[in-house]
Design a protein around this motif. Structure first.
Motif, PDB file in Angstrom:
ATOM      1  N   VAL A 225      76.524  37.851  -9.975  1.00  0.00           N
ATOM      2  CA  VAL A 225      75.990  36.819  -9.104  1.00  0.00           C
ATOM      3  C   VAL A 225      75.232  37.474  -7.950  1.00  0.00           C
ATOM      4  CG1 VAL A 225      76.516  34.811  -7.668  1.00  0.00           C
ATOM      5  CG2 VAL A 225      77.928  35.318  -9.675  1.00  0.00           C
ATOM      6  N   THR A 226      74.054  36.941  -7.632  1.00  0.00           N
ATOM      7  CA  THR A 226      73.234  37.501  -6.558  1.00  0.00           C
ATOM      8  C   THR A 226      73.348  36.654  -5.293  1.00  0.00           C
ATOM      9  OG1 THR A 226      71.648  38.509  -8.069  1.00  0.00           O
ATOM     10  CG2 THR A 226      70.882  38.069  -5.836  1.00  0.00           C
ATOM     11  N   TYR A 227      73.491  37.326  -4.147  1.00  0.00           N
ATOM     12  CA  TYR A 227      73.593  36.668  -2.839  1.00  0.00           C
ATOM     13  C   TYR A 227      72.643  37.339  -1.854  1.00  0.00           C
ATOM     14  CZ  TYR A 227      78.097  34.950  -4.640  1.00  0.00           C
ATOM     15  OH  TYR A 227      79.078  34.354  -5.392  1.00  0.00           O
ATOM     16  N   GLU A 228      72.382  36.641  -0.753  1.00  0.00           N
ATOM     17  CA  GLU A 228      71.750  37.276   0.403  1.00  0.00           C
ATOM     18  C   GLU A 228      72.795  38.175   1.049  1.00  0.00           C
ATOM     19  OE1 GLU A 228      69.037  38.422   3.163  1.00  0.00           O
ATOM     20  OE2 GLU A 228      68.618  37.108   1.449  1.00  0.00           O
ATOM     21  N   ARG A 229      72.424  39.432   1.339  1.00  0.00           N
ATOM     22  CA  ARG A 229      73.414  40.394   1.820  1.00  0.00           C
ATOM     23  C   ARG A 229      74.175  39.880   3.047  1.00  0.00           C
ATOM     24  NH1 ARG A 229      74.350  45.783   1.292  1.00  0.00           N
ATOM     25  NH2 ARG A 229      72.402  46.149   0.151  1.00  0.00           N
ATOM     26  N   SER A 230      73.455  39.388   4.051  1.00  0.00           N
ATOM     27  CA  SER A 230      74.119  38.947   5.287  1.00  0.00           C
ATOM     28  C   SER A 230      75.087  37.789   5.020  1.00  0.00           C
ATOM     29  CB  SER A 230      73.076  38.529   6.327  1.00  0.00           C
ATOM     30  OG  SER A 230      72.276  37.473   5.840  1.00  0.00           O
ATOM     31  N   ASP A 231      74.731  36.905   4.074  1.00  0.00           N
ATOM     32  CA  ASP A 231      75.583  35.758   3.776  1.00  0.00           C
ATOM     33  C   ASP A 231      76.886  36.174   3.095  1.00  0.00           C
ATOM     34  OD1 ASP A 231      73.700  34.026   4.817  1.00  0.00           O
ATOM     35  OD2 ASP A 231      72.736  33.656   2.883  1.00  0.00           O
ATOM     36  N   ILE A 232      76.784  37.035   2.088  1.00  0.00           N
ATOM     37  CA  ILE A 232      77.989  37.430   1.363  1.00  0.00           C
ATOM     38  C   ILE A 232      78.883  38.323   2.227  1.00  0.00           C
ATOM     39  CG2 ILE A 232      76.882  39.418   0.256  1.00  0.00           C
ATOM     40  CD1 ILE A 232      79.613  37.077  -1.206  1.00  0.00           C
ATOM     41  N   GLU A 233      78.258  39.155   3.085  1.00  0.00           N
ATOM     42  CA  GLU A 233      79.078  39.992   3.960  1.00  0.00           C
ATOM     43  C   GLU A 233      79.821  39.147   4.988  1.00  0.00           C
ATOM     44  OE1 GLU A 233      76.454  42.970   5.509  1.00  0.00           O
ATOM     45  OE2 GLU A 233      76.751  44.305   3.762  1.00  0.00           O
ATOM     46  N   GLU A 234      79.179  38.086   5.490  1.00  0.00           N
ATOM     47  CA  GLU A 234      79.862  37.173   6.413  1.00  0.00           C
ATOM     48  C   GLU A 234      81.012  36.468   5.701  1.00  0.00           C
ATOM     49  OE1 GLU A 234      79.011  33.192   9.155  1.00  0.00           O
ATOM     50  OE2 GLU A 234      77.374  34.174   8.085  1.00  0.00           O
ATOM     51  N   HIS A 235      80.779  36.082   4.452  1.00  0.00           N
ATOM     52  CA  HIS A 235      81.844  35.442   3.661  1.00  0.00           C
ATOM     53  C   HIS A 235      83.036  36.390   3.503  1.00  0.00           C
ATOM     54  CE1 HIS A 235      83.859  33.446   0.267  1.00  0.00           C
ATOM     55  NE2 HIS A 235      83.898  34.654  -0.280  1.00  0.00           N
ATOM     56  N   LEU A 236      82.757  37.638   3.191  1.00  0.00           N
ATOM     57  CA  LEU A 236      83.838  38.606   2.991  1.00  0.00           C
ATOM     58  C   LEU A 236      84.646  38.817   4.274  1.00  0.00           C
ATOM     59  CD1 LEU A 236      81.937  41.255   0.820  1.00  0.00           C
ATOM     60  CD2 LEU A 236      83.594  39.552   0.041  1.00  0.00           C
ATOM     61  N   GLN A 237      83.985  38.813   5.405  1.00  0.00           N
ATOM     62  CA  GLN A 237      84.678  39.028   6.677  1.00  0.00           C
ATOM     63  C   GLN A 237      85.429  37.787   7.138  1.00  0.00           C
ATOM     64  OE1 GLN A 237      81.686  40.350   9.453  1.00  0.00           O
ATOM     65  NE2 GLN A 237      81.177  42.188   8.280  1.00  0.00           N
TER      66      GLN A 237
END
Length: 278
Positions: A225-237
């Motif tokens: 699955v492809t995400y915008e880097r900033s979005d997925i990193e915010e989700h992970l945090q």
């Protein structure tokens, strides 16, 4: 029956696609205990199935008055507003529903994300129809001005002419020819604009699964699955170390730049500058 029993009966009716009967059952639950948010949101969903959008809006707002963190209240409200063509509000409530679902660690798969994409597309299509209408109106206005100018020139020639009849007719034909040429050029301009407009569509695969914006720094997870880097990193945090779509374990060091998609996006934006505002 107690309110919970009416709710259970309503659930059974809903699963049987008996939405009117389910609605009546949830109404009984509400009469018995109007302070339970899910009774209102359940009935709201029935109204949506019955295509009674305004009633769905009203029940969703009642559910959210009771529980401002109601995911279903926000999600169903977005659906009702979408059908009422209130696109910006619908998108806002869908986004809020997704944020609440993430905070509460509730899994809706791609349901909310898909609703946002649908709302954004419908909004874009509506804006395109508005632009088309405005361009048609502008073209008609310009053509009318040209015709009025042509007639003024012809009238002035007839009123002030000192030439013989043959010379005058020749000048009038020149005026007609000139304005026919202008008219063709004007139609060509608007035809070209229309052709460009008809191609205006951003494929879903170029947009992020979380922000729904065109991807700028796409990264791919091990699950594909492809995400915008900033979005997925915010989700992970903020939410947890898992893929929001597949729920598989995920960490920042597992993200890989999707260079192939990045190249496709850059090429698309170069050829379609309007998409920057999509």
């Amino acid at each position: 029956m107690a309110d919970i029993e009416w709710k259970k009966k309503g659930n059974r009716m809903f699963l049987q696609h008996k939405f009117k009967e389910a609605c009546e059952c949830y109404s009984k639950s509400i009469e018995a205990k109007p302070t339970v948010a899910c009774y209102w949101s359940n009935r709201a969903l029935c109204w949506l199935k019955l295509q009674q959008w305004a009633k769905g809006v009203e029940d969703c707002r009642r559910a959210m008055d009771i529980d401002k963190f109601s995911v279903k209240g926000h999600f169903y409200l977005g659906q009702a507003l979408l059908e009422l063509h209130q696109y910006d509000e619908a998108i806002s409530y869908f986004r809020r529903a997704q944020s609440l679902a993430q905070d509460q660690k509730l899994f809706f798969g791609d349901e909310i994300s898909g609703a946002v994409r649908t709302a954004r597309r419908r909004r874009w299509e509506w804006l395109e129809r508005q632009r088309m209408s405005e361009e048609i109106e502008l073209q008609s206005y310009l053509e009318r001005l040209m015709l009025e100018d042509r007639e003024r020139q012809k009238e002035a020639m007839l009123a002030n002419s000192t030439e013989n009849e043959e010379e005058l007719e020749d000048k009038l034909r020149q005026v007609e020819s000139t304005f026919d040429s202008y008219s063709r050029q004007l139609r060509d301009v608007f035809t070209a604009a229309d052709a460009r407009r008809q191609k205006r569509d951003v494929p879903d695969y170029l947009c992020g699964r979380i922000s729904f914006e065109i991807l700028r720094d796409p990264v791919i997870t091990p699950s594909g699955v492809t995400y915008e880097r900033s979005d997925i990193e915010e989700h992970l945090q903020r939410v947890g170390h898992f893929d929001p779509v597949t729920r598989q374990e995920l960490s920042s060091d597992m993200l890989v730049p999707n260079l192939a998609l990045k190249e496709v996006i850059d090429s698309f934006l170069t050829e379609n500058e309007w998409a920057i505002d999509y």
